[in-house]
Design a protein around this motif. Structure first.
Motif, PDB file in Angstrom:
ATOM      1  N   ARG A   1    -100.815 -20.644  47.375  1.00 33.00           N
ATOM      2  CA  ARG A   1    -100.720 -20.952  45.949  1.00 33.00           C
ATOM      3  C   ARG A   1    -101.140 -19.728  45.135  1.00 33.00           C
ATOM      4  O   ARG A   1    -101.906 -18.885  45.599  1.00 33.00           O
ATOM      5  CB  ARG A   1    -101.663 -22.106  45.586  1.00 33.00           C
ATOM      6  CG  ARG A   1    -101.208 -23.478  46.062  1.00 33.00           C
ATOM      7  CD  ARG A   1    -102.221 -24.509  45.595  1.00 33.00           C
ATOM      8  NE  ARG A   1    -101.865 -25.850  45.972  1.00 33.00           N
ATOM      9  CZ  ARG A   1    -101.146 -26.681  45.232  1.00 33.00           C
ATOM     10  NH1 ARG A   1    -100.697 -26.282  44.063  1.00 33.00           N
ATOM     11  NH2 ARG A   1    -100.882 -27.898  45.647  1.00 33.00           N
ATOM     12  N   ASP A   2    -100.700 -19.689  43.904  1.00 30.17           N
ATOM     13  CA  ASP A   2    -101.136 -18.629  42.986  1.00 30.17           C
ATOM     14  C   ASP A   2    -102.540 -18.910  42.458  1.00 30.17           C
ATOM     15  O   ASP A   2    -103.316 -17.989  42.215  1.00 30.17           O
ATOM     16  CB  ASP A   2    -100.163 -18.508  41.801  1.00 30.17           C
ATOM     17  CG  ASP A   2     -98.781 -18.014  42.228  1.00 30.17           C
ATOM     18  OD1 ASP A   2     -98.709 -17.247  43.214  1.00 30.17           O
ATOM     19  OD2 ASP A   2     -97.800 -18.405  41.577  1.00 30.17           O
ATOM     20  N   GLU A   3    -102.864 -20.204  42.288  1.00 31.68           N
ATOM     21  CA  GLU A   3    -104.153 -20.573  41.697  1.00 31.68           C
ATOM     22  C   GLU A   3    -105.291 -20.423  42.705  1.00 31.68           C
ATOM     23  O   GLU A   3    -105.166 -20.768  43.873  1.00 31.68           O
ATOM     24  CB  GLU A   3    -104.130 -22.028  41.205  1.00 31.68           C
ATOM     25  CG  GLU A   3    -102.967 -22.349  40.285  1.00 31.68           C
ATOM     26  CD  GLU A   3    -101.783 -22.954  41.032  1.00 31.68           C
ATOM     27  OE1 GLU A   3    -101.012 -23.680  40.408  1.00 31.68           O
ATOM     28  OE2 GLU A   3    -101.645 -22.682  42.250  1.00 31.68           O
ATOM     29  N   LEU A   4    -106.408 -19.906  42.239  1.00 35.21           N
ATOM     30  CA  LEU A   4    -107.611 -19.771  43.048  1.00 35.21           C
ATOM     31  C   LEU A   4    -108.600 -20.873  42.702  1.00 35.21           C
ATOM     32  O   LEU A   4    -108.498 -21.511  41.647  1.00 35.21           O
ATOM     33  CB  LEU A   4    -108.260 -18.400  42.816  1.00 35.21           C
ATOM     34  CG  LEU A   4    -107.372 -17.169  43.087  1.00 35.21           C
ATOM     35  CD1 LEU A   4    -108.127 -15.895  42.732  1.00 35.21           C
ATOM     36  CD2 LEU A   4    -106.907 -17.136  44.531  1.00 35.21           C
ATOM     37  N   SER A   5    -109.555 -21.109  43.571  1.00 38.39           N
ATOM     38  CA  SER A   5    -110.582 -22.132  43.330  1.00 38.39           C
ATOM     39  C   SER A   5    -111.965 -21.500  43.311  1.00 38.39           C
ATOM     40  O   SER A   5    -112.210 -20.490  43.978  1.00 38.39           O
ATOM     41  CB  SER A   5    -110.544 -23.203  44.433  1.00 38.39           C
ATOM     42  OG  SER A   5    -109.380 -23.976  44.355  1.00 38.39           O
ATOM     43  N   GLU A   6    -112.866 -22.126  42.564  1.00 38.14           N
ATOM     44  CA  GLU A   6    -114.271 -21.724  42.555  1.00 38.14           C
ATOM     45  C   GLU A   6    -115.132 -22.965  42.700  1.00 38.14           C
ATOM     46  O   GLU A   6    -114.688 -24.092  42.462  1.00 38.14           O
ATOM     47  CB  GLU A   6    -114.614 -20.984  41.255  1.00 38.14           C
ATOM     48  CG  GLU A   6    -113.964 -19.622  41.129  1.00 38.14           C
ATOM     49  CD  GLU A   6    -114.455 -18.851  39.919  1.00 38.14           C
ATOM     50  OE1 GLU A   6    -115.682 -18.664  39.801  1.00 38.14           O
ATOM     51  OE2 GLU A   6    -113.612 -18.466  39.092  1.00 38.14           O
ATOM     52  N   GLU A   7    -116.398 -22.738  43.080  1.00 39.52           N
ATOM     53  CA  GLU A   7    -117.344 -23.846  43.247  1.00 39.52           C
ATOM     54  C   GLU A   7    -118.434 -23.768  42.187  1.00 39.52           C
ATOM     55  O   GLU A   7    -118.646 -22.739  41.556  1.00 39.52           O
ATOM     56  CB  GLU A   7    -117.983 -23.778  44.637  1.00 39.52           C
ATOM     57  CG  GLU A   7    -117.002 -23.843  45.785  1.00 39.52           C
ATOM     58  CD  GLU A   7    -117.652 -23.432  47.085  1.00 39.52           C
ATOM     59  OE1 GLU A   7    -118.131 -24.332  47.804  1.00 39.52           O
ATOM     60  OE2 GLU A   7    -117.695 -22.220  47.382  1.00 39.52           O
ATOM     61  N   GLY A   8    -119.140 -24.877  42.018  1.00 40.85           N
ATOM     62  CA  GLY A   8    -120.300 -24.892  41.125  1.00 40.85           C
ATOM     63  C   GLY A   8    -119.954 -24.817  39.654  1.00 40.85           C
ATOM     64  O   GLY A   8    -120.798 -24.422  38.836  1.00 40.85           O
TER      65      GLY A   8
END
Length: 478
Positions: free
Chosen positions: A82-89
């Motif tokens: 995917r093009d979209e990235l993920s982050e936590e917190g």
């Protein structure tokens, strides 16, 4: 058979891929009914008794960390990313009494903890430098030393509560029971693969697509599922290794690549290998840390939380081993990209183990209760849910490894698991090198190789680290 690979997780598949053009005959034995190991993309269950299956989510590994690795290249070539990235917190930091922590203070404490952990990396870089007893001890020591100059009287209690959140987050991030078990001296051994990995790389349709892609290259016929191994005989067999399975089948090979999780190796160490492994191998397996984290996916009919990107849970009470399992939750992230209107809860430490003793219904009910207390609003029951239980899976027994404090005084703690065990070189009684042994060629002798994320000195705890370990060990055979 030239090579037998035990385990069809990502390390086993990496080893198999490396052997494809080697001219060696090989097969992969997998105890579970499907390949993937700790990569497991599953449909969520419908809430309320219906057998209908819901949207798919990654119950295990779900992100790639960094682009400078072979798995990223494979995923790119096959259009899996995917093009979209993920982050936590991300999102709102809410206390269990509904109090919302000011965003400025959240960022202030986060910046401080980031500095402390970066400073902690120097103990591995400067080997002779005196080091703290653990990462937990170092974080708390630095907080006590600097909190009065960083936070005014009105911020002190809230800053401590945010510190508690960071401790819980790191327990989950390091898959340990307690941050007191994580080595400060070796904290800097982990490598970010040459780049910052705060943002995580997503697959389009679940991480299992990458597994399927590798299986297509290797050939499904090379992978034998439902083959639980219960005995490995590696001495006095005319330079062969004998592997026995619980279904009565037996396999003989010249070279063996063991990719079992460290949790399985720890649990079966005394009964799996005959004779027992040499002392250096046993010491490495016992000293390297390995724990459990679990996930709770909750999908709702609508996003009742509005535009926030998640709920991070802050607590007023003290954090202890006897706390209710929900006390070990770091919070709930809004899943993006992925199934819409879905929250992902993260739990580690003792809470992850206690959670596995409960029914799905009870786990979901406890989570709804916690969310209602923090958000101070009625939370509807989810439409779909998924609760993982990685420690209860006898073929996995946890999540991933960490550098334990038990390795602090073992400068070569990982050496054994990255070196080939040439079977003819060891005395089966003492577990030591045979007296007067001269170098023995692996061309003539049977050999055992260990691979997996716990066997990678720089990229341990990652999927690309496990894959690289499989590649590295297989290449030693040809």
């Amino acid at each position: 058979m030239d090579v037998l690979i035990l385990g069809a997780g990502i390390a086993g598949l990496g080893a198999a891929k490396a052997l494809l053009k080697s001219g060696k005959t090989f097969a992969v034995l997998e105890a579970q009914s499907n390949a993937g190991g700790r990569i497991n993309t599953l449909p969520m269950e419908a809430f309320g008794g219906s057998p209908t299956k819901g949207p798919r989510v990654d119950a295990g590994a779900q992100w790639l960390h960094g682009k400078q690795n072979e798995l990223y290249d494979i995923a790119m070539r096959n259009d899996l990313l995917r093009d979209e990235l993920s982050e936590e917190g991300l999102g709102t930091y809410l206390r269990d009494d509904g109090y919302r922590i000011d965003d400025y203070l959240v960022k202030k404490v986060d910046f401080f903890i980031g500095q402390v952990l970066e400073e902690c990396e120097s103990f591995a870089i400067e080997g002779s430098k005196p080091f703290p007893s653990s990462v937990d001890a170092f974080i708390r020591e630095q907080f006590e030393k600097k909190s009065k100059e960083l936070y005014d009287d009105g911020e002190q209690d809230l800053a401590r509560q945010l510190l508690d959140w960071h401790i819980r987050f790191q327990i989950i991030d390091n898959s340990c029971l307690s941050l007191k078990e994580v080595s400060a001296k070796l904290w800097g051994k982990y490598s970010f693969n040459g780049e910052s990995c705060q943002a995580h790389i997503n697959m389009k349709n679940g991480f299992i697509e990458l597994v399927d892609c590798l299986i297509n290259d290797i050939g499904q016929d090379k992978i034998l599922c439902n083959k639980e191994v219960n005995e490995i005989r590696w001495k006095d067999l005319n330079s062969r290794i004998l592997v026995k399975c619980t279904d009565g089948t037996m396999y003989s090979c010249k070279n063996l690549i063991v990719t079992f999780s460290l949790g399985v190796l720890k649990a079966t160490l005394s009964k799996l290998f005959h004779p027992t492994l040499p002392k250096s191998y046993r010491r490495s397996i016992l000293n390297i840390g390995f724990g459990t984290i679990n996930k709770i996916f909750l999908q709702f009919d609508n996003a009742w939380w509005g535009t926030t990107k998640g709920f991070q849970l802050i607590w007023k009470d003290n954090f202890g081993k006897d706390s209710h399992w929900t006390r070990y939750l770091s919070g709930f992230d809004v899943v993006f990209p992925g199934p819409s209107n879905t929250l992902l809860g993260w739990v580690g430490g003792y809470g992850a183990l206690e959670m596995e003793k409960l029914s799905d219904k009870q786990i979901v009910s406890d989570c709804i209760f916690v969310l209602q207390k923090a958000a101070r609003k009625k939370v509807p029951p989810p439409t779909f849910f998924l609760c993982t239980r990685w420690n209860s899976n006898i073929y996995i027994r946890g999540s991933y490894s960490y550098t334990s404090v038990h390795c602090d005084y073992e400068p070569d703690f990982l050496d054994a698991l990255t070196e080939s065990l040439v079977c003819d070189k060891y005395d089966k009684v003492s577990g030591e090198l045979c007296s007067g042994t001269t170098p023995i060629s692996t061309e003539k002798s049977a050999s055992i190789h260990f691979a997996g994320e716990a066997c990678q000195d720089k990229y341990f705890s990652t999927v690309h680290g496990a894959f690289l370990s499989g590649l590295e060990q297989a290449k030693k055979i040809f």
